[in-house]
Motif scaffolding. Structure first.
Motif, mmCIF file in Angstrom:
data_model
loop_
_atom_site.group_PDB
_atom_site.id
_atom_site.type_symbol
_atom_site.label_atom_id
_atom_site.label_comp_id
_atom_site.label_asym_id
_atom_site.label_seq_id
_atom_site.Cartn_x
_atom_site.Cartn_y
_atom_site.Cartn_z
ATOM 1 N N HIS A 223 -5.126 -21.074 -46.875
ATOM 2 C CA HIS A 223 -5.768 -21.756 -45.518
ATOM 3 C C HIS A 223 -7.313 -22.443 -45.941
ATOM 4 O O HIS A 223 -8.740 -22.946 -45.158
ATOM 5 N N GLY A 224 -7.518 -21.747 -47.217
ATOM 6 C CA GLY A 224 -9.350 -22.448 -47.200
ATOM 7 C C GLY A 224 -10.589 -21.559 -46.635
ATOM 8 O O GLY A 224 -11.376 -21.624 -46.751
ATOM 9 N N VAL A 225 -9.237 -19.893 -46.066
ATOM 10 C CA VAL A 225 -10.553 -19.165 -45.611
ATOM 11 C C VAL A 225 -10.786 -17.461 -46.296
ATOM 12 O O VAL A 225 -9.724 -17.379 -46.489
ATOM 13 N N PRO A 226 -12.213 -17.142 -45.969
ATOM 14 C CA PRO A 226 -12.139 -16.351 -46.718
ATOM 15 C C PRO A 226 -11.945 -15.286 -45.693
ATOM 16 O O PRO A 226 -11.542 -15.028 -44.352
ATOM 17 N N LEU A 227 -11.594 -13.983 -46.787
ATOM 18 C CA LEU A 227 -11.124 -12.432 -46.051
ATOM 19 C C LEU A 227 -12.205 -11.683 -46.213
ATOM 20 O O LEU A 227 -12.572 -11.085 -47.430
ATOM 21 N N ILE A 228 -12.264 -10.979 -44.934
ATOM 22 C CA ILE A 228 -13.353 -10.123 -44.820
ATOM 23 C C ILE A 228 -12.417 -8.651 -44.005
ATOM 24 O O ILE A 228 -11.585 -8.571 -43.601
ATOM 25 N N ILE A 229 -12.821 -7.397 -45.230
ATOM 26 C CA ILE A 229 -12.205 -5.983 -44.731
ATOM 27 C C ILE A 229 -12.526 -5.496 -43.817
ATOM 28 O O ILE A 229 -13.632 -5.367 -44.419
ATOM 29 N N ASN A 230 -12.550 -5.337 -43.110
ATOM 30 C CA ASN A 230 -12.819 -3.808 -42.059
ATOM 31 C C ASN A 230 -12.960 -2.734 -42.649
ATOM 32 O O ASN A 230 -12.204 -1.578 -43.021
ATOM 33 N N ASP A 231 -14.861 -1.857 -42.999
ATOM 34 C CA ASP A 231 -14.469 -0.738 -43.501
ATOM 35 C C ASP A 231 -15.182 -0.025 -45.026
ATOM 36 O O ASP A 231 -15.349 0.114 -46.185
ATOM 37 N N ASN A 232 -13.609 -0.765 -45.247
ATOM 38 C CA ASN A 232 -12.894 0.028 -46.555
ATOM 39 C C ASN A 232 -13.061 -0.812 -47.722
ATOM 40 O O ASN A 232 -12.558 -1.879 -48.289
ATOM 41 N N VAL A 233 -14.154 -0.841 -48.533
ATOM 42 C CA VAL A 233 -14.854 -1.576 -49.613
ATOM 43 C C VAL A 233 -13.815 -1.600 -50.655
ATOM 44 O O VAL A 233 -13.423 -2.150 -51.653
ATOM 45 N N GLU A 234 -13.482 -0.443 -50.668
ATOM 46 C CA GLU A 234 -12.356 -0.690 -51.918
ATOM 47 C C GLU A 234 -11.011 -0.951 -51.715
ATOM 48 O O GLU A 234 -10.303 -1.811 -52.363
ATOM 49 N N VAL A 235 -10.225 -1.348 -50.976
ATOM 50 C CA VAL A 235 -9.445 -2.017 -50.513
ATOM 51 C C VAL A 235 -9.593 -3.353 -51.205
ATOM 52 O O VAL A 235 -9.272 -3.463 -50.735
ATOM 53 N N ALA A 236 -11.246 -3.525 -50.170
ATOM 54 C CA ALA A 236 -12.230 -4.755 -50.332
ATOM 55 C C ALA A 236 -11.492 -5.604 -52.154
ATOM 56 O O ALA A 236 -11.252 -6.261 -52.146
#
Length: 214
Positions: free
Chosen positions: A65-78
């Motif tokens: 969809h051309g939308v960025p994904l942000i992960i909450n808290d977890n830098v490793e998962v991001a």
């Protein structure tokens, strides 16, 4: 995905509490179709590997969809999932430490409740702030409330853009008009709605009106 403040217009934050008969991924698909401009995947109780696999799947939906994904808290998962960024709270890893170990275009968001925190986040390398709670929040019942005047003071104290967060709905959002934010972050107002695409579309229109005057 290169960060632009326009991405913050309608910021959706996931919450499994509202899935009902749908999967979280089905809800995300509907929210993005309705007009969400950035999505934060928040999982407080999911095991790390499950969170990672989910993040990979959700990233594919978001990017379609051309939308960025942000992960909450977890830098490793991001980082491992290839998400576009991470959002950290006041008690999470310092923004400066994250900035030092991520790619240049990696988006970092930081929760800020005071002007001092906003300035610190900006200096540390945050791309945007989440400011609130501007209303009582059903997902964070202990969140500290801030007034519209405090919202404006925080948003205008730095150059990085901000999203207002906390209990925002289509009914109350006009109460924070003039708050200086670039967008609104919502949870239940989208994912708790009976018609998610419709709710997202209506919210996007209202947020645009109060943010840009259009």
């Amino acid at each position: 995905m290169k960060f632009k403040k326009e991405m913050l217009l309608l910021y959706a934050v996931t919450d499994r509490h509202w899935t009902g008969g749908q999967t979280l991924e089905e809800q995300i698909e509907e929210a993005l179709a309705g007009g969400v401009t950035i999505l934060q995947l928040r999982e407080k109780n999911l095991p790390e590997e499950e969170f990672l696999q989910e993040a990979i799947r959700v990233k594919e939906i978001c990017h379609r969809h051309g939308v960025p994904l942000i992960i909450n808290d977890n830098v490793e998962v991001a980082l491992k999932s290839g998400a576009d960024g991470v959002h950290v709270g006041i008690e999470d890893a310092p923004v400066s430490e994250i900035r030092a170990r991520v790619p240049a275009d990696f988006i970092i968001g930081a929760t800020c409740k005071t002007v001092e925190q906003a300035k610190k986040a900006e200096q540390a390398g945050a791309d945007y702030m989440g400011v609130g709670a501007v209303f009582p929040s059903p997902t964070k019942t202990t969140a500290i409330r801030i007034t519209r005047e405090q919202l404006y003071e925080i948003c205008t104290s730095v150059q990085i853009p901000a999203v207002a967060i906390g209990g925002i709905t289509a009914e109350n959002i006009t109460e924070i008009r003039g708050g200086g934010m670039a967008g609104a972050a919502v949870v239940s107002a989208i994912f708790g709605a009976a018609d998610i695409p419709k709710a997202a579309g209506e919210l996007k229109k209202k947020v645009k009106e109060i943010v840009t005057g259009a």
